[in-house]
Write an enzyme that holds these catalytic residues in place. Structure first.
Site, PDB file in Angstrom:
ATOM      1  N   GLU A 309      29.792  37.664  44.923  1.00  0.00           N
ATOM      2  CA  GLU A 309      30.107  38.561  43.817  1.00  0.00           C
ATOM      3  C   GLU A 309      29.572  38.043  42.476  1.00  0.00           C
ATOM      4  O   GLU A 309      30.280  38.007  41.474  1.00  0.00           O
ATOM      5  CB  GLU A 309      31.617  38.799  43.734  1.00  0.00           C
ATOM      6  CG  GLU A 309      32.173  39.350  45.038  1.00  0.00           C
ATOM      7  CD  GLU A 309      33.595  39.874  44.954  1.00  0.00           C
ATOM      8  OE1 GLU A 309      34.408  39.233  44.270  1.00  0.00           O
ATOM      9  OE2 GLU A 309      33.875  40.914  45.580  1.00  0.00           O
ATOM     10  N   ASP A 392      38.362  42.585  52.754  1.00  0.00           N
ATOM     11  CA  ASP A 392      38.870  42.055  51.493  1.00  0.00           C
ATOM     12  C   ASP A 392      40.331  42.439  51.290  1.00  0.00           C
ATOM     13  O   ASP A 392      40.627  43.312  50.471  1.00  0.00           O
ATOM     14  CB  ASP A 392      38.017  42.590  50.325  1.00  0.00           C
ATOM     15  CG  ASP A 392      38.477  42.044  48.972  1.00  0.00           C
ATOM     16  OD1 ASP A 392      39.168  41.015  48.959  1.00  0.00           O
ATOM     17  OD2 ASP A 392      38.141  42.656  47.943  1.00  0.00           O
ATOM     18  N   GLU A 420      47.099  43.457  45.335  1.00  0.00           N
ATOM     19  CA  GLU A 420      45.905  44.126  44.820  1.00  0.00           C
ATOM     20  C   GLU A 420      45.656  45.471  45.501  1.00  0.00           C
ATOM     21  O   GLU A 420      45.442  46.477  44.836  1.00  0.00           O
ATOM     22  CB  GLU A 420      44.692  43.214  45.004  1.00  0.00           C
ATOM     23  CG  GLU A 420      43.386  43.885  44.608  1.00  0.00           C
ATOM     24  CD  GLU A 420      42.164  42.991  44.797  1.00  0.00           C
ATOM     25  OE1 GLU A 420      42.320  41.845  45.249  1.00  0.00           O
ATOM     26  OE2 GLU A 420      41.058  43.465  44.484  1.00  0.00           O
TER      27      GLU A 420
HETATM   28  C1  GCU Z   1      38.322  40.796  45.577  1.00  0.00           C
HETATM   29  C2  GCU Z   1      39.024  40.959  44.268  1.00  0.00           C
HETATM   30  C3  GCU Z   1      38.445  40.095  43.200  1.00  0.00           C
HETATM   31  C4  GCU Z   1      38.317  38.660  43.690  1.00  0.00           C
HETATM   32  C5  GCU Z   1      37.610  38.609  45.011  1.00  0.00           C
HETATM   33  C6  GCU Z   1      37.633  37.218  45.618  1.00  0.00           C
HETATM   34  O1  GCU Z   1      37.032  41.319  45.507  1.00  0.00           O
HETATM   35  O2  GCU Z   1      38.990  42.312  43.875  1.00  0.00           O
HETATM   36  O3  GCU Z   1      39.308  40.168  42.100  1.00  0.00           O
HETATM   37  O4  GCU Z   1      37.620  37.918  42.759  1.00  0.00           O
HETATM   38  O5  GCU Z   1      38.256  39.451  45.915  1.00  0.00           O
HETATM   39  O6  GCU Z   1      38.461  36.994  46.494  1.00  0.00           O
HETATM   40  O7  GCU Z   1      36.834  36.376  45.268  1.00  0.00           O
END
Ligand code: GCU
Length: 715
Positions: A309, A392, A420
Site C-alpha cells: 500500500e 483484509d 474497521e
Molecule cells: C487495511 C486498512 C489500512 C491498514 C492496512 C494494513 O487496508 O484499511 O488502514 O493500513 O489494512 O493492515 O496495513
C-alpha cells in the site's frame, strides 16, 4: 515477603459482605513494582466486590490470618515456597500461575503464586475474575499458563480509530487526537502529553494485564519516522516505565527507508546506502535500536509494513522480503529484539487474483534451501505477521493459506479488534466467535510425506504445537482511544476482552468468554447475563448476513469502510467491489476454483478439494471460491438467489431483535450506558437495513429475479 490481603470472609463473598478495616498507609508500598500492582488490584478489587476496605499485612513467617488471600512467588515469600510444589511451579513457566486453597494449622487461605511477579499478577486478575463472575472460590486448584508467548496489540494510533475525539467528531481536547497515548510534537505543550502519564494509561495497562497481553506496538503500521527521533524516544521511555509493572513491553512500527529521513541528521543515509546487505543500512538500524534500548531496556522490537500500500521496502531496491526482513533482523538481533514483518502485500504484478499474492511472494523464501542445507531463509528473530484471512479483515474470510504452509518461519497471527469492517463504533458485533472460528479452523496441514499432522488447527500452528516453532506470537490491531469507555462502543470492550483471553488460551469458548464479560461489565443477574450474552453471540453472524453473506468479498463504499457500495469505484481495481462480486446475469461471486484463479490450490490438499468444489465448499464461503449461478440449489433446497435475500433479511431482523431486547433491559442497566447503547442500536438497525436494501437492489438488476415474498418487503 508475601502480600497478604486479610479477608476473613473472602470465601463467603457470595453470601454476605463482612466488615473489615483497612491497615492505614499500607497501600503506599511497592507501587512501582509488579507485586505492588497485584497488591493494589486485590485491595481495590476485593474492596469493591466486598464493598468495604480490605487490610493488607506483610507476613514473614508462617503466621497468616485465616481467610487471607496471599500473592507472591517462591522467591518473594518462603511461605509461598512452602505451600506450592516445585513440580507444579515448573509446569506453569514464566508467566503462568497457581491459585490454590490451602489449609495450614488453623488457617485456611488462598495462595496465588507465580514463578515470576508477572505470573503472580496474572493470577491475581484471574482470582478477581472468579469472584467478579461469581464462580466458586473454595477448593481452588488452578494451574494456568499461556499457550502463546507474545500476546501483543498493534495500536494504529492515527488510523481506523473509532474510540476517541476523532471518532466522535469532537475537537481535540488540549490538542489530544483521539489516540490513547498522547505524544508531544517537538516544542508542543506537555501538560497533557508524554512524558506526563495520564490516568487512562494506567487504566489501559491494568485492563491489558488482566488479559495477559504482554506487549504493545504503539504506532500505526503506516509508520511516521517521528517515533524514532530522540524526543519521541524519551516519551516512549516514560510510557514504557509506566507500563512495565504491568508486564507490558513496547514496540514500534517503522518505515523501511527511515534511515534517509533528514530528521536523523547527521545520521542520515542516502538511497544508495539502503542495500540490505551493506554495513550502512544494518549499522543505522543497529545504532537506532541501541539508542532505544538504552532508554527502554526491555524494548521488544520493530514491526514493518514494506512494499505494501505504497510503503517503501526492499523491492524498491531490487531485493525481496527475505533480504529486507533479515537485514533489519540482523541489525537488532544482538540486542535481543525481534522483527515482525507483515505479509499484507498484494502487488498486482504477482497474480491477477489479489488473494494469491502474499503466499506467492513469501512461500518460496520459506522453502528456499540454504547453503547449510536447512530450509527457509527468514532469520530466527523474524516473525511473519499474517492477517487471519487472505483479503483484509473482512467480516468472514477463509483462513489465510499461509497458515501451516510456512513450515520454516515463525508466524504471528494478526487479528483485527478495531471494527474497521465490522461496524466501527456504531454496530454491536461481538467478534469472539470470529476469532474462535479462525483459530479452530483445521488447516489439514501435512508433513513432508503428505501425512496429516496430528495437531493442525490454526491455533496449533500459531502456538507452535503443530510444527514445533519455539517462538510464538499473536497480534490484535487494537481498538483503544481516549473515549471514556476506551473503545467507543461499550460492547467493543468485549472484543478486546475476547482477544486477550483467546490470545492466552485459544481453546477457550467465545460463549464462555462473553458470559464472563457480561458478568464483569453489566450484571450478575442471571436473566440479564443470559439475555446480553445471547445478543452478543449472534451479533457477528448477523453482521456477516446483512453485509457480506455467503462468502462474498469486500463490498464497502470507498474510504470509510462502513457503508455499502457494490458498484464500481473509480480507484484501483483490486479494491473495487465489482472485482469481488463479479455480478452478471449468470450469478455472483469470484471463481477461485481450479476453473478460475485456483486460490484453492494454495491450501493443503483436503481444503483444496473442499473449497475448490461448489458442492463441498462451506456455504458461508460459497462466493469466496465460486461464481454461483442464481438458480444454484442450496443445502436447504432454496435457490441461491432466495437464500441470498433471506440472509440479508435475517441479518437485519437480528438487529431489530437486539434493539427490542435491549429496550426490555432498561430496569437492569444504569441509565447512562443504557441510553448510549440504545442510541447506537437505533443507528445500527437503520444502517444494517441500508446494507440489505442497497445490496439486494443492486443484485436484482443482474439476477432478474423477484424478491421472495416470504421474507417480507424490504424497508
Ligand atoms: C487495511 C486498512 C489500512 C491498514 C492496512 C494494513 O487496508 O484499511 O488502514 O493500513 O489494512 O493492515 O496495513
Amino acid at each position: 515477603t508475601a502480600i497478604v490481603v486479610e479477608n476473613a470472609e473472602a470465601n463467603q463473598v457470595h453470601r454476605h459482605t463482612p466488615h473489615l478495616a483497612m491497615a492505614p498507609g499500607s497501600s503506599e508500598q511497592l507501587v512501582e513494582t509488579t507485586l505492588g500492582a497485584a497488591r493494589d488490584e486485590l485491595v481495590r478489587g476485593l474492596g469493591g466486590l466486598l464493598d468495604q476496605p480490605v487490610p493488607v499485612t506483610t507476613v514473614d513467617g508462617d503466621n497468616i490470618p485465616d481467610g487471607s488471600v496471599m500473592v507472591g512467588t517462591p522467591t518473594s515469600s518462603p511461605l509461598v515456597d512452602r505451600v506450592t510444589s516445585a513440580r507444579d511451579l515448573a509446569e506453569i513457566g514464566d508467566e503462568g500461575y497457581l491459585i490454590r486453597s490451602v489449609s495450614r494449622g488453623k488457617a485456611r487461605f488462598t495462595v496465588i503464586a507465580g514463578n515470576t511477579d508477572l505470573g503472580a499478577l496474572y493470577g491475581t486478575f484471574a482470582f478477581l475474575r472468579l469472584m467478579q463472575t461469581q464462580k466458586p472460590i473454595e477448593h481452588l486448584h488452578i494451574s494456568e499458563s499461556p499457550k502463546i508467548k507474545h500476546r501483543l496489540l498493534n495500536n494504529w494510533e492515527t488510523e481506523r480509530l473509532y474510540a476517541g475525539n476523532n471518532a466522535s467528531g469532537l475537537g481535540g481536547l488540549n490538542g489530544e487526537s483521539g489516540a490513547i497515548f498522547n505524544f508531544a510534537a517537538t516544542g508542543a505543550s506537555t501538560d497533557r502529553n508524554l512524558p506526563v502519564i495520564l490516568d487512562r494509561y494506567i487504566v489501559v495497562a491494568r485492563a491489558l494485564a488482566s488479559l495477559g497481553i504482554n506487549g504493545i506496538t504503539i504506532n500505526n503500521v503506516n509508520a511516521d519516522n517521528a517515533y524514532l527521533t530522540s524526543s519521541y524516544i524519551a516519551q516512549e521511555a516514560a510510557l514504557a516505565d509506566a507500563l512495565r509493572p504491568y508486564g507490558i513491553k513496547l514496540g514500534l512500527s517503522i518505515r523501511y527507508t527511515a534511515p534517509t529521513d533528514g530528521r536523523f541528521a547527521p545520521d542520515t543515509l542516502t538511497n544508495s546506502q539502503l542495500d540490505p546487505y551493506g554495513a550502512d543500512f544494518r549499522g543505522w538500524w543497529n545504532r537506532r535500536a541501541q539508542q532505544i534500548q538504552t532508554a527502554i531496556p526491555d524494548f521488544m522490537g520493530l514491526t514493518v509494513k514494506a512494499n505494501s500500500e505504497g510503503q517503501p521496502g526492499p523491492q524498491d531496491f531490487g531485493y525481496d522480503h527475505g533480504d529486507g526482513a533479515n537485514a533489519i533482523a540482523a541489525a537488532v538481533a544482538p540486542l535481543g529484539m525481534t522483527v515482525h514483518w507483515r505479509t499484507f502485500v498484494y502487488n498486482a504484478e504477482v497474480d491477477n487474483d489479489r488473494l494469491k499474492r502474499a503466499y506467492l511472494e513469501f512461500g518460496p523464501i520459506d522453502d528456499e534451501v540454504q547453503p547449510d542445507g536447512a530450509r527457509g531463509r527468514f532469520a530466527d528473530n523474524v516473525f511473519l505477521q499474517t492477517k487471519n484471512g487472505p483479503l483484509d479483515f473482512q467480516a468472514r474470510e477463509p483462513i489465510h493459506p499461509m497458515f501451516g504452509r510456512m513450515e520454516n518461519t515463525n508466524q504471528a497471527l494478526e487479528l483485527q479488534i478495531t471494527q474497521e469492517y465490522t461496524g466501527q463504533n456504531w454496530m454491536l458485533a461481538y467478534l469472539g466467535p470470529m476469532y474462535e472460528e479462525i483459530v479452530k479452523t483445521d488447516t489439514y496441514a501435512t508433513d513432508e510425506n503428505g501425512k496429516l499432522l496430528k495437531k493442525r488447527l490454526v491455533g496449533n500452528i500459531v502456538d507452535g504445537t503443530a510444527q514445533h516453532h519455539p517462538d510464538t506470537a499473536i497480534v490484535g490491531v487494537a481498538n483503544l482511544g481516549n473515549a471514556d469507555n476506551l473503545t467507543g462502543h461499550h460492547f467493543s470492550q468485549a472484543n478486546l476482552f475476547a482477544f486477550g483471553r483467546q490470545a492466552w488460551n485459544w481453546t477457550l469458548s467465545s460463549a464462555d468468554i462473553a458470559t464472563d464479560w457480561v458478568r464483569m461489565t453489566w450484571s450478575n443477574d442471571k436473566r440479564v447475563v443470559d439475555t446480553i450474552q445471547k445478543m452478543m453471540m449472534g451479533s457477528w453472524e448477523a453482521l456477516v448476513s446483512y453485509q457480506t453473506p455467503l462468502g462474498i468479498g469486500h463490498q464497502f463504499a470507498e474510504g470509510a469502510h462502513y457503508r455499502p457500495d457494490p458498484a464500481d469505484w473509480a480507484g484501483r481495481d483490486d479494491w473495487s467491489p465489482i472485482y469481488y462480486n463479479k455480478a452478471d446475469t449468470v450469478g455472483l461471486g469470484f471463481d477461485r476454483s481450479p476453473n478460475g484463479s485456483n486460490l484453492a490450490a494454495q491450501y493443503f490438499p483436503r481444503l483444496q478439494q473442499r473449497y475448490g468444489d461448489i458442492d463441498s465448499v462451506p456455504e458461508n464461503l460459497l462466493m469466496w471460491f465460486h461464481h454461483v449461478p442464481w438458480g444454484h440449489r442450496m443445502d436447504n433446497g432454496r435457490t441461491f438467489w432466495d437464500e441470498l435475500v433471506y440472509r440479508y433479511q435475517m441479518g437485519v431482523q437480528y438487529v431489530t431483535w437486539m434493539r427490542e431486547t435491549w429496550d426490555a433491559l432498561q430496569p437492569d442497566i444504569d441509565a447512562r450506558r443504557f441510553a448510549e447503547v440504545r442510541a447506537k442500536l437505533a443507528v445500527h438497525e437503520a444502517d444494517a437495513a441500508d446494507w440489505r436494501d442497497t445490496s439486494v437492489t443492486y443484485w436484482k438488476e443482474f439476477s432478474g429475479r423477484d424478491i421472495p415474498v416470504d421474507d417480507g418487503p424490504l424497508s
